[in-house]
Write a protein that holds these residues in place. Structure first.
Motif, short mmCIF file in Angstrom:
data_model
loop_
_atom_site.label_atom_id
_atom_site.label_comp_id
_atom_site.label_asym_id
_atom_site.label_seq_id
_atom_site.Cartn_x
_atom_site.Cartn_y
_atom_site.Cartn_z
N SER A 159 26.22 18.38 12.19
CA SER A 159 26.51 18.49 13.63
C SER A 159 27.34 17.33 14.16
CB SER A 159 25.20 18.62 14.42
OG SER A 159 24.38 17.48 14.21
N ARG A 160 27.04 16.11 13.74
CA ARG A 160 27.81 14.96 14.23
C ARG A 160 29.27 15.05 13.78
NH1 ARG A 160 26.19 9.78 15.78
NH2 ARG A 160 24.07 10.22 15.07
N THR B 41 31.11 17.68 15.74
CA THR B 41 31.45 17.20 17.08
C THR B 41 32.73 16.38 17.04
OG1 THR B 41 29.12 17.13 17.71
CG2 THR B 41 30.64 15.84 19.04
N ALA C 201 25.44 28.06 25.02
CA ALA C 201 24.81 26.79 24.67
C ALA C 201 25.69 25.62 25.08
CB ALA C 201 24.52 26.74 23.17
N ARG C 202 26.99 25.74 24.85
CA ARG C 202 27.91 24.66 25.25
C ARG C 202 27.88 24.47 26.76
NH1 ARG C 202 32.73 22.45 23.12
NH2 ARG C 202 32.60 23.84 21.34
N VAL D 187 24.39 22.55 27.43
CA VAL D 187 24.07 21.22 26.87
C VAL D 187 25.29 20.35 26.64
CG1 VAL D 187 21.96 22.07 25.80
CG2 VAL D 187 24.09 22.06 24.48
N ASP E 290 28.35 18.29 22.58
CA ASP E 290 27.78 17.63 21.40
C ASP E 290 27.06 18.67 20.55
OD1 ASP E 290 26.56 16.06 19.51
OD2 ASP E 290 25.84 14.56 20.93
N TYR E 291 27.54 18.85 19.31
CA TYR E 291 26.96 19.88 18.44
C TYR E 291 25.56 19.53 17.94
CZ TYR E 291 31.09 22.77 18.41
OH TYR E 291 32.09 23.61 18.79
N ARG E 292 25.13 18.29 18.11
CA ARG E 292 23.74 17.96 17.80
C ARG E 292 22.79 18.67 18.74
NH1 ARG E 292 24.19 11.56 17.88
NH2 ARG E 292 25.52 12.18 19.62
N TRP E 293 23.30 19.06 19.91
CA TRP E 293 22.52 19.84 20.86
C TRP E 293 22.91 21.31 20.86
CZ3 TRP E 293 18.32 17.77 22.85
CH2 TRP E 293 18.23 16.38 22.94
N CYS F 101 20.23 24.52 20.25
CA CYS F 101 20.18 25.37 21.45
C CYS F 101 20.67 26.78 21.14
CB CYS F 101 21.02 24.74 22.56
SG CYS F 101 20.95 25.61 24.13
#
Length: 199
Positions: A79-80, A83, A135-136, A139, A142-145, A149
């Protein structure tokens, strides 16, 4: 789909990826239907195309669980990097990221998760294009969220669609894919218009 979308002039965009998915999907559906007619399994394939969780059994869930869990863990680990990659190829390269490896790993994770989902509930369209955008919006970028989600929102959408499918025309179950398409098609058109408006 990735190859078709990124080969166009101007590079990869969400709209091109969505359109490439629709084109490749239509081709594979046509091939599948041809094989179904040849093998005389058209009725079974029709139920699978309609999509739904009514036919899912616990042994199937147990069989798919390790794949889904592994795919989600892999997605969270990436995810990081995803992003950073979403900032653009040049920005990612400037930060020292090997974008090719991240794309390959991300593709493998997506293949595992999508394959597990489709094998469990059939061909339910628009979830993959509708849920990540929602989801974007909720939140941020940030793809960590976004990834966790999306998992929660996608599950919630499927549960609500299944409940709706059972209530529309009882005792028969309306295909879940049809109900989700009622949300997905307008969103797809909105996404297309938004992409044109940015130009």
């Amino acid at each position: 789909m990735y190859g078709v979308a990124s080969a166009a002039k101007g590079g990869l965009t969400p709209l091109r990826l969505t359109l490439a998915g629709a084109a490749v999907g239509a081709l594979l559906v046509a091939l599948s239907e041809g094989l179904a007619i040849y093998r005389q399994i058209g009725q079974d394939l029709a139920f699978w195309y309609a999509g739904g969780v009514a036919g899912a059994k616990w042994p199937q869930v147990k069989m798919l669980f390790p794949w889904v869990a592994g795919g989600l863990i892999g997605a969270l680990l990436l995810s990081r990097s995803v992003t950073v990659l979403s900032l653009g190829e040049e920005a990612a390269a400037g930060l020292g990221m090997r974008s090719g490896k991240v794309k390959l790993a991300g593709t493998l994770v997506v293949l595992v998760l999508a394959g597990a989902a489709v094998s469990g509930v059939g061909s339910v369209g628009f979830v993959g294009s509708l849920i990540p955008h929602a989801a974007r919006y909720l939140v941020g970028a940030d793809y960590r969220w976004i990834i966790p989600c999306s998992a929660v929102l996608g599950s919630l959408l499927m549960v609500l669609a299944d409940i709706g499918a059972r209530l529309v025309h009882p005792p028969y179950e309306t295909p879940i894919g049809a109900l989700i398409a009622l949300l997905g098609v307008p969103f797809f058109l909105y996404l297309s218009r938004a992409e044109k408006g940015e130009r």
